[in-house]
Scaffold this active site. Structure first.
Site, PDB file in Angstrom:
ATOM      1  CD  GLU A  35     -22.651 -68.602 -38.805  1.00 28.11           C
ATOM      2  OE1 GLU A  35     -21.505 -69.244 -38.607  1.00 28.11           O
ATOM      3  OE2 GLU A  35     -22.593 -66.959 -37.985  1.00 28.11           O
ATOM      4  CB  CYS A  60     -14.690 -68.362 -42.117  1.00 30.92           C
ATOM      5  SG  CYS A  60     -16.505 -67.592 -41.970  1.00 30.92           S
TER       6      CYS A  60
END
Length: 656
Positions: free
Chosen positions: A329, A424
């Site tokens: 990521e 998240c």
């Protein structure tokens, strides 16, 4: 009456923007109840793996259940990631902000009860991370590379501060103080303490917020230590892993991740490029910018400026998305901005907004406001659907439902999901939208900076009021009415966006003015009442990327005002890669109230590639023929709210 000078007290801002009030009411009426139901395992949903794979539990979050187990109210094992608690904490923070514009006694009862639950789950020494309390109590602080313990407590500290400020609840702040004291007792430069920080930055920005409320110097000192010490000992995590056992990963397959991923390969103060996990970078930078301002540490601020330059000028997508690869990521290298395998996590765009806000408080530079605007109207807002109940983890610039059949592209989803195993993003975008009133003004000892064109009424120190009215982002006229009964002396700085820098007009008290732009702002002296009328350039722009961005060679992206646009299969027949804009695309704008809750549409003259009908995979070259057609574009934030299909931001252009 003697004139006085305005203080830097935080203004009270009431949002009146139709665009943003639609979203803020969505947070209250749909998002918060929905997310609470999900976290309590009461919603009928499907939970998706954020990487596009299968999720081990496709129906339940267990985030609240973990807290109940830690508090002794339930029995069982911990479920989910070690940072599962943070889904609840960010939700609590979003709820806290919502009370400022929509008091809700029923929600207040839920949040008060939640504070009681969190207090019951907290250990006597202030420690709270349910994974370790439930299943690994002997491993506290022994695997910081991946444990997320300080990250988790940092998110509560942010929520506790917000809840205390919104409601006056002292228990909420006490929990946060006990957490900070626990961390301070275990970490720092003194002998016998741990000389490192969490593998996922967050505690640094949280401690800075707690310091501003409590004025406890230890918290600011500890945040500063975490920052200046980061990367000084790159092998620290390796030694912890060896002592704890290389095969005892808390998060699978994380022990072999490089130091760069965690931003510990070299001292933070010497880092020049944004590298590694994108969310970690911008959270780290947010804390660094905040602490730099509070301490006056010029070396920290210089590091912030270098990393800002790296992100914004060489490693950011046109929508504001950051993170070029799903592997880690992460950032990769300068100008590596692929559109089909990118990541651009919602949390990363939210985090870059936080970073920009802190940088603007350090220096009155319009570019920081430009990036806040870019994220609010594009990269971050894309993360939530128009119904408030579906979310993007990844925000691509090219999408196709068929990507799900390719493992290297499976993270690129063409429809928002109910929830994620790593959830998240949903509560992160919720807390940003519900706190949007905190992003309109920045008050310094020299000026009131109005840097976001979000209609509002604001009350400042000593009775000074500013009312901003507009139909932004659809209309380019912004009106300011300053009411100053006490003749307060100050300066009003109005951001002129980079997309309008070459063409804008200003009238002050009805009289046209020519004012210089100083680092992205025009400035007006305020000694009494005045009005300002600003007209920005809303010409439709065709943007091209730097020639070093290989993916976008020969392509353009369309922008009007702050909005980046895209083509979607809902409006244009597939396959979208076969279209190109005409040399004279004759771009036309109109507002369409009948789709996507009302959006500005753009139509463009284009052509579609005509290819011979054949079953052959390859054939002899024939010159391309083009059939004239038109394309319809919609704002990027609103895509994927209709039927499933393809989407593209970057479009081929004739003669490009």
């Amino acid at each position: 009456m003697t004139a006085s000078t305005l203080s830097t007290a935080t203004p009270k801002v009431t949002i009146t923007s139709d665009f943003w009030n639609t979203y803020r009411q969505l947070i209250v009426k749909e998002v918060l109840p929905y997310q609470w139901a999900v976290m309590n395992d009461e919603a009928d949903i499907n939970i998706t793996d954020e990487k596009g794979g299968e999720n081990p539990d496709s129906k339940n979050s267990h985030a609240v259940a973990n807290l109940k187990i830690a508090a002794g109210q339930m029995t069982g094992h911990h479920f989910g990631f070690p940072f599962q608690d943070t889904d609840v904490y960010k939700w609590l923070e979003a709820a806290s902000y919502s009370f400022s514009y929509q008091p809700n006694p029923d929600l207040k009862q839920i949040t008060d009860n939640l504070i009681d639950l969190i207090a019951d789950a907290q250990e006597d020494d202030g420690y709270l991370s349910t994974f370790f309390q439930i299943d690994a109590p002997k491993r506290r602080f022994k695997r910081l590379q991946q444990s997320h313990e300080l990250y988790t407590m940092g998110h509560y500290i942010e929520a506790g501060v917000a809840y205390h400020q919104a409601t006056g609840n002292e228990k909420a702040l006490t929990i946060a103080i006990k957490m900070a004291d626990c961390i301070d007792a275990n970490f720092g430069p003194a002998d016998g303490k741990i000389h490192a920080a969490d593998g996922h930055p967050e505690i640094e920005l949280a401690l800075a917020k707690l310091f501003e409320v409590t004025h406890e110097q230890r918290y600011l000192d500890l945040a500063h230590y975490f920052l200046v010490n980061r990367g000084v000992d790159p092998e620290f995590y390796d030694r912890q892993l060896e002592a704890d056992g290389f095969d005892n990963d808390i998060i699978p397959n994380m022990h072999g991740v490089t130091h760069t991923y965690y931003q510990v390969d070299q001292p933070l103060l010497t880092q020049k490029d944004a590298k590694g996990h994108a969310v970690r970078v911008v959270y780290l930078c947010t804390g660094m910018a905040h602490v730099a301002r509070l301490t006056g540490d010029k070396d920290l601020l210089a590091a912030c400026e270098r990393l800002w330059d790296s992100i914004v000028h060489r490693r950011m997508y046109v929508t504001g998305g950051i993170g070029s690869t799903n592997v880690g990521e992460a950032f990769t290298y300068d100008y590596d901005l692929p559109n089909e395998t990118m990541y651009a996590e919602t949390c990363a765009s939210v985090g870059l907004t936080f970073f920009a806000k802190q940088m603007l408080q350090n220096e009155a530079k319009g570019e920081y406001g430009d990036i806040i605007e870019k994220e609010l109207f594009n990269g971050a807002l894309s993360g939530i659907s128009l119904d408030g109940k579906h979310f993007f983890y990844v925000n691509p610039l090219t999408a196709d439902p068929k990507f799900q059949q390719n493992p290297s592209k499976a993270h690129i989803m063409s429809q928002r999901q109910d929830w994620f195993g790593c959830a998240c993003c949903p509560s992160n975008i919720a807390r940003l939208v519900s706190s949007i009133d905190q992003y309109v003004y920045t008050v310094t000892d020299k000026a009131i900076l109005t840097h976001q064109f979000i209609a509002n009424k604001a009350t400042f120190d000593q009775g000074l009021e500013i009312e901003q009215t507009s139909n932004f982002p659809w209309d380019n006229h912004i009106h300011y009415a300053v009411t100053n009964p006490n003749k307060v002396q100050t300066t009003l700085g109005i951001r002129i966006p980079s997309w309008s820098r070459s063409d804008f007009t200003v009238k002050v008290n009805g009289s046209s003015q020519t004012l210089p732009v100083n680092q992205g702002f025009i400035y007006l002296d305020v000694t009494g009442d005045l009005t300002v009328d600003l007209t920005l350039d809303f010409s439709i722009r065709e943007l091209q990327a730097n020639t070093a961005v290989a993916e976008d060679a020969g392509k353009v992206a369309i922008q009007r005002g702050p909005m980046v646009y895209c083509v979607e299969q809902a409006d244009n027949p597939e396959n979208l890669w076969n279209y190109r804009l005409a040399a004279d695309a004759n771009l036309q704008y109109h507002f369409n109230a009948n789709i996507l809750n009302g959006v500005g549409e753009i139509t463009a003259q284009a052509a579609v590639r005509q290819t011979p009908q054949t079953d052959a995979l390859y054939s002899n070259y024939q010159p391309t023929t083009w059939q004239p057609t038109s394309l319809t574009l919609v704002p990027y934030y609103a895509w994927a709210n209709r039927e499933d299909g393809q989407m593209r931001v970057w479009l081929s252009k004739e003669n490009a």
